[in-house]
Design a protein around this motif. Structure first.
Motif, PDB file in Angstrom:
ATOM      1  N   LYS A 291       0.510  -1.220   0.118  1.00 41.81           N
ATOM      2  CA  LYS A 291       0.088  -0.249  -0.068  1.00 41.81           C
ATOM      3  C   LYS A 291       0.796   1.150  -0.122  1.00 41.81           C
ATOM      4  N   ALA A 292       2.276   1.141   0.051  1.00 42.91           N
ATOM      5  CA  ALA A 292       3.030   2.392   0.046  1.00 42.91           C
ATOM      6  C   ALA A 292       2.829   3.445   1.180  1.00 42.91           C
ATOM      7  N   VAL A 293       2.716   2.700   2.427  1.00 43.79           N
ATOM      8  CA  VAL A 293       2.176   3.661   3.420  1.00 43.79           C
ATOM      9  C   VAL A 293       3.428   4.372   3.894  1.00 43.79           C
ATOM     10  N   ASP A 294       3.225   5.846   4.343  1.00 42.69           N
ATOM     11  CA  ASP A 294       4.262   6.543   4.849  1.00 42.69           C
ATOM     12  C   ASP A 294       4.786   6.183   6.294  1.00 42.69           C
ATOM     13  N   GLU A 295       6.159   6.395   6.778  1.00 40.61           N
ATOM     14  CA  GLU A 295       6.562   5.738   7.948  1.00 40.61           C
ATOM     15  C   GLU A 295       5.843   6.489   9.104  1.00 40.61           C
TER      16      GLU A 295
ATOM     17  N   GLY B 166       6.054   7.677  16.916  1.00 41.70           N
ATOM     18  CA  GLY B 166       7.416   7.000  16.622  1.00 41.70           C
ATOM     19  C   GLY B 166       7.215   6.049  15.668  1.00 41.70           C
ATOM     20  N   THR B 167       8.403   5.252  15.166  1.00 38.22           N
ATOM     21  CA  THR B 167       8.150   4.542  14.196  1.00 38.22           C
ATOM     22  C   THR B 167       7.658   3.038  14.380  1.00 38.22           C
ATOM     23  N   PHE B 168       7.486   2.165  13.429  1.00 38.21           N
ATOM     24  CA  PHE B 168       6.769   1.222  13.394  1.00 38.21           C
ATOM     25  C   PHE B 168       7.851   0.146  14.182  1.00 38.21           C
TER      26      PHE B 168
END
Length: 522
Positions: free
Chosen positions: A27-31, A61-63
């Motif tokens: 899905k090209a999800v942004d970070e 935060g990040t994933f």
């Protein structure tokens, strides 16, 4: 992706991370939006509450940070150390080496990204140190090079272990044959029964044989006929527990089997829609509300009423064809072929097929002839491309349309909606549109009008095509002018270096005349 309710294990956490990362990739999800996009997939109320209480921190935060917090919050304390200890303490035992090695690799993969993760060198050392003694001797004799990668080393050891298992199986077979021979030919000894070291009490109770009910219970609940225990991992020939004590033995019942059944634990599952918990698995065939969560035992056949035509039938014949995408052949009943008068053709090589119910006494079916077909819908709105149907005597259905029919016509089957639709149209073979007949009034011309229209059409065709035909005639004569001389050359001008000889197969053969009527001018 969705994470259902249940206990969170390292395997579940790894599956959840892989499913989310795959979703981000497709899905090209942004970070910055990754955590927010998968938060709704946590269907467990505990996870939802945990996320909502610290939503601001997790979303910012990040994933990777989210997965670290996820593991710290829901996995056991020191889970990585416990899993590493389990890997380091694992032994091959009686398991095949390759099965054991794959199990260790899968467990070590759960530690990837953690300091407790074992490198390939460490994992190879662990495998070398804990293989069984018989295999250790073979590995030492093979003197495998240290430069081999972990994959190459495992493959080499797998070959050595396969040889060991083959030798073990042959030795066991020889021992069983010797044991059977000794039973048939008992050896007499000079020792009397009074000097035997064992004494038997004739009054002691004797264990009776299994009843049909007990035997059925043991088969149903994975039991052993020798030790008479439920849910064991061995059979009677491999049993080491021995028969139960006859004095304390009680007849086996269904309650004993249920009591011995291992208790299952509900574990969270990762899936695109949802998960079926262990409580919804059918275990004893009884009806319950959980049966609604699993697939039915059977579904209705996909039947397509279609039209077939042939030389012997004045009108098209309607048959009920069975659409079966699991079949690799298109089959037709021999009786249908005879009724339609279809031309039989020989196969270059015979085709053999076996029944799904294997039987040592049954022989495979052999087919040697086929016919060409183009079945069409009842209303003739859709017609199949030409297919080759193999003639099958005693076929249970008139026509079975398998994979060649579906692929040749680009048909797509939806088992949920029960549709069969070509890719290039919206026509559904299983649900054809219904049409209401409309009465159209057409004026039928009389004979005089028909003759007048015919003369008019002939005149228009002559006038329209005369100039074009003349032009094409001139172009053809100009292009091949060497083939249209004013006169044929004299015999003296013919070439003499070219000689042709025509030998007839049968000079006395009579050429058959035409078998159809033609106009006199032809």
């Amino acid at each position: 992706p969705k994470l259902s309710a249940g206990d969170i294990t390292p395997q579940v956490a790894c599956d959840w991370q892989n499913a989310c990362e795959t979703y981000f990739l497709h899905k090209a999800v942004d970070e910055a939006d990754q955590v927010k996009m998968i938060a709704t997939g946590m269907t467990d109320p505990r996870l939802r509450t945990w996320y909502l209480t610290q939503r601001t921190v997790l979303n910012a935060g990040t994933f990777t940070a989210y997965m670290t917090a996820f593991r710290n919050a829901w996995l056991d304390s020191h889970w990585a150390m416990k899993l590493r200890k389990k890997v380091l303490g694992s032994h091959q035992g009686t398991r095949p080496f390759y099965e054991w090695a794959l199990d260790l690799q899968n467990q070590n993969a759960l530690l990837y990204g953690n300091p407790s993760h074992l490198s390939d060198t460490q994992l190879r050392s662990q495998l070398e140190a804990n293989v069984c003694d018989e295999l250790t001797i073979r590995v030492l004799r093979a003197k495998l090079a240290d430069s081999l990668t972990l994959k190459e080393w495992i493959e080499e050891v797998k070959h050595l272990d396969d040889e060991r298992l083959e030798d073990l199986a042959s030795h066991r077979k020889i021992a069983e044959e010797i044991h059977k021979t000794s039973k048939r030919n008992p050896v007499s000894t000079n020792k009397s029964s009074s000097s035997s070291s064992k004494t038997y009490n004739s009054s002691s109770p004797r264990l009776g044989s299994l009843t049909e009910t007990e035997r059925a219970l043991l088969m149903k609940h994975k039991g052993c006929f020798k030790c008479r225990k439920f849910y064991v991992l061995h059979q009677s020939k491999d049993c080491t527990d021995g028969a139960p004590d006859a004095s304390s033995y009680k007849t086996l019942t269904e309650s004993d089997a249920n009591a011995a059944k291992p208790k299952t634990k509900t574990v969270a599952a990762v899936g695109p829609v949802g998960a079926v918990m262990a409580s919804s698995v059918l275990d004893d065939g009884s009806d319950s509300e959980d049966d609604m969560c699993v697939a039915p035992f059977e579904t209705a056949h996909l039947i397509w009423p279609c039209q077939l035509t042939g030389p012997s039938s004045q009108y098209s014949e309607c048959v009920d064809a069975l659409i079966d995408h699991g079949s690799h052949l298109v089959l037709i009943n021999e009786a249908v072929v005879k009724r339609l008068g279809l031309r039989k053709r020989k196969l270059h090589t015979k085709i053999e097929a076996n029944s799904v119910f294997t039987d040592s006494s049954s022989s495979p079916f052999s087919f040697s002839e086929y016919v060409l077909l183009s079945p069409s819908s009842v209303n003739h709105d859709w017609t199949s491309r030409a297919i080759r149907a193999i003639i099958a005597p005693d076929l249970a259905v008139p026509l079975l349309l398998g994979g060649p029919f579906l692929s040749h016509n680009s048909l797509v089957i939806d088992h949920d909606q029960r549709t069969c639709i070509p890719k290039n149209s919206d026509y559904d073979l299983l649900h054809p549109p219904s049409y209401e007949p409309q009465r159209v009034k057409v004026k039928i011309p009389n004979h005089q009008e028909i003759r007048r229209l015919r003369k008019k059409v002939v005149v228009e065709l002559k006038n329209a095509n005369k100039e074009q035909l003349d032009r094409l005639d001139k172009e053809m004569r100009r292009k091949y002018e060497d083939r249209f001389p004013e006169d044929i050359p004299h015999i003296n001008q013919l070439p003499t270096d070219i000689v042709h000889r025509i030998t007839l197969k049968d000079p006395n053969a009579i050429i058959q005349c035409r078998r159809y009527n033609t106009l006199r001018k032809y």
